[in-house]
Design a protein around this motif. Sequence first.
Motif, short mmCIF file in Angstrom:
data_model
loop_
_atom_site.label_atom_id
_atom_site.label_comp_id
_atom_site.label_asym_id
_atom_site.label_seq_id
_atom_site.Cartn_x
_atom_site.Cartn_y
_atom_site.Cartn_z
N SER A 77 0.84 -1.19 0.00
CA SER A 77 0.00 0.00 0.00
C SER A 77 0.87 1.24 0.00
N ALA A 78 0.31 2.32 -0.54
CA ALA A 78 0.98 3.62 -0.47
C ALA A 78 0.58 4.39 0.77
N GLY A 79 -0.41 3.87 1.54
CA GLY A 79 -0.80 4.63 2.73
C GLY A 79 -1.93 4.08 3.55
N ASN A 80 -3.17 4.21 3.08
CA ASN A 80 -4.32 3.91 3.92
C ASN A 80 -4.46 2.42 4.26
N HIS A 81 -4.35 1.56 3.25
CA HIS A 81 -4.42 0.11 3.51
C HIS A 81 -3.26 -0.32 4.40
N ALA A 82 -2.11 0.28 4.19
CA ALA A 82 -0.94 -0.04 5.02
C ALA A 82 -1.24 0.21 6.49
N GLN A 83 -1.82 1.36 6.78
CA GLN A 83 -2.10 1.70 8.17
C GLN A 83 -3.22 0.84 8.75
N GLY A 84 -4.21 0.51 7.92
CA GLY A 84 -5.29 -0.35 8.38
C GLY A 84 -4.79 -1.73 8.74
N VAL A 85 -3.96 -2.31 7.88
CA VAL A 85 -3.40 -3.63 8.15
C VAL A 85 -2.50 -3.60 9.37
N ALA A 86 -1.68 -2.55 9.48
CA ALA A 86 -0.75 -2.46 10.60
C ALA A 86 -1.48 -2.41 11.94
N LEU A 87 -2.52 -1.58 12.03
CA LEU A 87 -3.25 -1.47 13.30
C LEU A 87 -4.05 -2.73 13.58
N ALA A 88 -4.69 -3.30 12.56
CA ALA A 88 -5.45 -4.53 12.76
C ALA A 88 -4.54 -5.65 13.25
N ALA A 89 -3.36 -5.75 12.66
CA ALA A 89 -2.41 -6.78 13.07
C ALA A 89 -1.97 -6.57 14.52
N ARG A 90 -1.72 -5.33 14.89
CA ARG A 90 -1.32 -5.05 16.28
C ARG A 90 -2.43 -5.43 17.25
N GLU A 91 -3.66 -5.09 16.93
CA GLU A 91 -4.78 -5.40 17.82
C GLU A 91 -4.97 -6.90 17.98
N LEU A 92 -4.64 -7.67 16.95
CA LEU A 92 -4.84 -9.11 16.99
C LEU A 92 -3.58 -9.89 17.33
N GLY A 93 -2.47 -9.19 17.54
CA GLY A 93 -1.23 -9.86 17.90
C GLY A 93 -0.61 -10.64 16.76
N ILE A 94 -0.73 -10.12 15.54
CA ILE A 94 -0.23 -10.79 14.34
C ILE A 94 0.95 -10.00 13.78
N SER A 95 1.99 -10.70 13.38
CA SER A 95 3.15 -10.06 12.75
C SER A 95 2.76 -9.56 11.37
N ALA A 96 3.14 -8.32 11.04
CA ALA A 96 2.77 -7.74 9.75
C ALA A 96 3.97 -7.10 9.07
N VAL A 97 4.12 -7.39 7.79
CA VAL A 97 5.10 -6.72 6.93
C VAL A 97 4.32 -5.97 5.87
N VAL A 98 4.65 -4.70 5.67
CA VAL A 98 3.95 -3.89 4.68
C VAL A 98 4.97 -3.31 3.71
N TYR A 99 4.75 -3.57 2.44
CA TYR A 99 5.60 -2.99 1.40
C TYR A 99 4.97 -1.69 0.92
N MET A 100 5.79 -0.66 0.86
CA MET A 100 5.33 0.64 0.39
C MET A 100 6.29 1.15 -0.68
N PRO A 101 5.81 1.93 -1.64
CA PRO A 101 6.70 2.45 -2.69
C PRO A 101 7.80 3.31 -2.11
N ARG A 102 8.90 3.40 -2.84
CA ARG A 102 10.03 4.21 -2.35
C ARG A 102 9.64 5.67 -2.18
N GLY A 103 8.67 6.14 -2.95
CA GLY A 103 8.27 7.54 -2.85
C GLY A 103 7.11 7.79 -1.92
N ALA A 104 6.76 6.82 -1.07
CA ALA A 104 5.64 7.00 -0.16
C ALA A 104 5.88 8.18 0.77
N ALA A 105 4.82 8.89 1.11
CA ALA A 105 4.94 10.08 1.95
C ALA A 105 5.47 9.71 3.34
#
Length: 405
Positions: A77-105
Amino acid sequence: MSEITLADVEDAAALLSGITTRTPVERSGALTGVAGTPVLLKCENLQRTGSFKLRGAYVRLSRLTPEERARGVVAASAGNHAQGVALAARELGISAVVYMPRGAALPKLAATRGYGAEVRQEGADIAGALTAAQREAAATGRVFIPPFDHRDVVLGQATMGLEILDQVPDVRTILVPTGGGGLLAGIAAAVHARGADVRVVGVQATGAAAFPASLSAGRPVPLEGMSTIADGIAVPVPSELTLGIVRRHVAEVRTVSEEAIAQALLLLSERAKLVVEPSGAVGAAALLDGSGDLEGPVVVVLSGGNVDTLVLHRILRHGLVAAGRYLQMEVRVPDQPGSLAGLLGVLAETGSNVVSIRHDRTAADLGVAEVQIGVELETKGTAHCHEVVTALREAGYGVVFQSVR
């Protein structure tokens, strides 16, 4: 895929209880005046993580098997999906790796890391990040979490549809920002599962509108290229899943110009006091773009508010230009002391505000005793721009070029 039922969406809503917030609905006097019918804003830009994406991400992750949870998840994700997955994974105790473009904000990178995900930057755009994420899933066994192409993701987004019906029982039209179609499909399926007589309308940026051609062809048709400031909905092709639901439940998909998007951001900032990202503002842009044929009350979904401050500044400036609030012009004056002061005096009398000014003595068509002054002004609108130009000409100044938009 089996039809989405009311029970399906209610089960998803139960999963999200205590995780997502019931975002407010606010009446917009400014957009009501434009549309000629009551307009209300569903402020999903105030959701946790700043967008609706947490809904779908959490429902998908919460339904992983224990063995899948142990393997962890990966997303791109470039942003919104990345943050959604990251927080959902933290709440559920799941390890998460998120790939973002090199130019991501940078703010989006920081937020995703702040929610606990391991962020890896790869690829020049989202396509490159997506390839890397899928390669990671194949190599490590991590579960790939798509941004829209999964029934559980669509069901999570569908919960917003039930909220809208509860908050605005007499709603007649819902305008939904649309990229890959997960939010559009979910909201449309949910309101119709409830039995509501509501027209759900998708809105895409003209420069990244994959749905019109896909709906016409009856199958996903990839775009050859995309260009829009609404990067959050810049998706080159819908999925079979989302296209199928949209065909059954969505009244139409409209497109909006870049100028309308910029003006919508400006209006939402000035009049509604809301920070909204370009992709989240396309529903409001549809009203500004002349969509005055919608039956009200109209609910406009503001799908997200994650926008880089520098990008927001640039887009708001563009919105000011599009709204006729900036005037750029070239004025020729005698190259002698007092000429610039005289010009500024006339401008001051018009009530305009000088933003920048420059001198040019080297233009090929200038006389020996002339100087060309480039002026950029803040004005009160298009009519005021013309008043400024008229005042200068009446005072004897040669306005050789002007840009009033």
